[in-house]
Design a protein around this motif. Structure first.
Motif, PDB file in Angstrom:
ATOM      1  N   LEU A  58       2.106   2.026  -3.281  1.00 37.78           N
ATOM      2  CA  LEU A  58       0.984   2.338  -4.391  1.00 37.78           C
ATOM      3  C   LEU A  58       0.816   3.762  -4.055  1.00 37.78           C
ATOM      4  O   LEU A  58       0.558   4.719  -4.876  1.00 37.78           O
TER       5      LEU A  58
ATOM      6  N   ALA B  85     -11.609  -7.001  -3.145  1.00 38.85           N
ATOM      7  CA  ALA B  85     -10.746  -5.745  -4.078  1.00 38.85           C
ATOM      8  C   ALA B  85     -10.389  -4.835  -2.998  1.00 38.85           C
ATOM      9  O   ALA B  85      -9.016  -4.548  -2.804  1.00 38.85           O
ATOM     10  N   ALA B  86     -11.058  -4.767  -1.808  1.00 40.95           N
ATOM     11  CA  ALA B  86     -10.588  -3.728  -0.764  1.00 40.95           C
ATOM     12  C   ALA B  86      -9.261  -4.540   0.112  1.00 40.95           C
ATOM     13  O   ALA B  86      -8.317  -3.894   0.387  1.00 40.95           O
TER      14      ALA B  86
ATOM     15  N   VAL C 177      -6.444   5.505   3.831  1.00 41.30           N
ATOM     16  CA  VAL C 177      -6.839   4.145   3.236  1.00 41.30           C
ATOM     17  C   VAL C 177      -7.148   2.777   4.336  1.00 41.30           C
ATOM     18  O   VAL C 177      -8.436   2.451   4.503  1.00 41.30           O
TER      19      VAL C 177
ATOM     20  N   LEU D 122       0.889  -1.049   0.124  1.00 45.03           N
ATOM     21  CA  LEU D 122      -0.056   0.107   0.044  1.00 45.03           C
ATOM     22  C   LEU D 122       0.963   1.421   0.055  1.00 45.03           C
ATOM     23  O   LEU D 122       0.571   1.951  -0.851  1.00 45.03           O
TER      24      LEU D 122
ATOM     25  N   ARG E 179      -7.265  -6.784  -0.897  1.00 43.35           N
ATOM     26  CA  ARG E 179      -6.201  -6.698  -1.748  1.00 43.35           C
ATOM     27  C   ARG E 179      -5.504  -5.188  -1.784  1.00 43.35           C
ATOM     28  O   ARG E 179      -4.320  -5.079  -1.811  1.00 43.35           O
ATOM     29  N   SER E 180      -6.353  -4.129  -1.780  1.00 40.24           N
ATOM     30  CA  SER E 180      -5.855  -2.897  -1.779  1.00 40.24           C
ATOM     31  C   SER E 180      -4.926  -2.535  -0.579  1.00 40.24           C
ATOM     32  O   SER E 180      -3.902  -1.826  -0.762  1.00 40.24           O
TER      33      SER E 180
ATOM     34  N   CYS F  66      -1.738   6.605   3.278  1.00 42.71           N
ATOM     35  CA  CYS F  66      -1.870   4.979   3.978  1.00 42.71           C
ATOM     36  C   CYS F  66      -2.910   5.108   5.092  1.00 42.71           C
ATOM     37  O   CYS F  66      -3.725   4.216   5.113  1.00 42.71           O
TER      38      CYS F  66
END
Length: 111
Positions: free
Chosen positions: A5, A52-53, A16, A2, A55-56, A13
C-alpha cells in the motif's frame, strides 16, 4: 500488505507501525473499560476504530475479533461479547510482540 500500500517505502511502513503501536493500546484500554461497564456504544465505537487500524497493518486476527466485537455490541450479545473480549486480551500481546519484532527488523535494515 502494508508495504504494498505504501509502495514499498520502508520508512513510511515503520512510521505507520509506530503510530499503531502508540495509539492502539489506548483504544484497547478504552474498549476493555467500555466492556467492564457494559457500554455497548463505547465497545462498538472502539472496536470499529481498532478494527480499521488493525486491518491497515495486516493484523487480521485482531481485526476479525474487533469486527465480531462491533457486531456483538450492536446486537447486545453479552455472552459472546465477553468471550471475544477475552480472546482480544489473549491476542493483543501476540500482536504487540510481532510489532516489536517487525519494527526492530525495519530499523535494523535502515528504515
Amino acid at each position: 500488505m502494508l508495504s504494498e500500500l505504501l509502495g514499498g517505502d520502508a520508512n513510511a511502513c515503520l512510521a505507520v507501525l509506530r503510530t499503531f503501536a502508540v495509539t492502539s493500546p489506548r483504544e484497547v484500554d478504552g474498549l476493555l473499560a467500555a466492556a467492564s461497564e457494559a457500554d455497548l456504544g463505547g465497545i462498538k465505537t472502539r472496536a470499529h476504530r481498532l478494527k480499521a487500524a488493525a486491518r491497515s497493518i495486516g493484523a487480521a486476527p485482531v481485526a476479525e475479533l474487533c469486527a465480531a466485537l462491533e457486531e456483538q455490541a450492536a446486537e447486545a450479545h453479552f455472552a459472546e461479547l465477553h468471550q471475544s473480549v477475552r480472546r482480544l486480551q489473549a491476542e493483543w500481546p501476540k500482536l504487540e510482540q510481532a510489532l516489536d519484532i517487525a519494527m526492530a527488523r525495519m530499523q535494523g535494515a535502515g528504515a
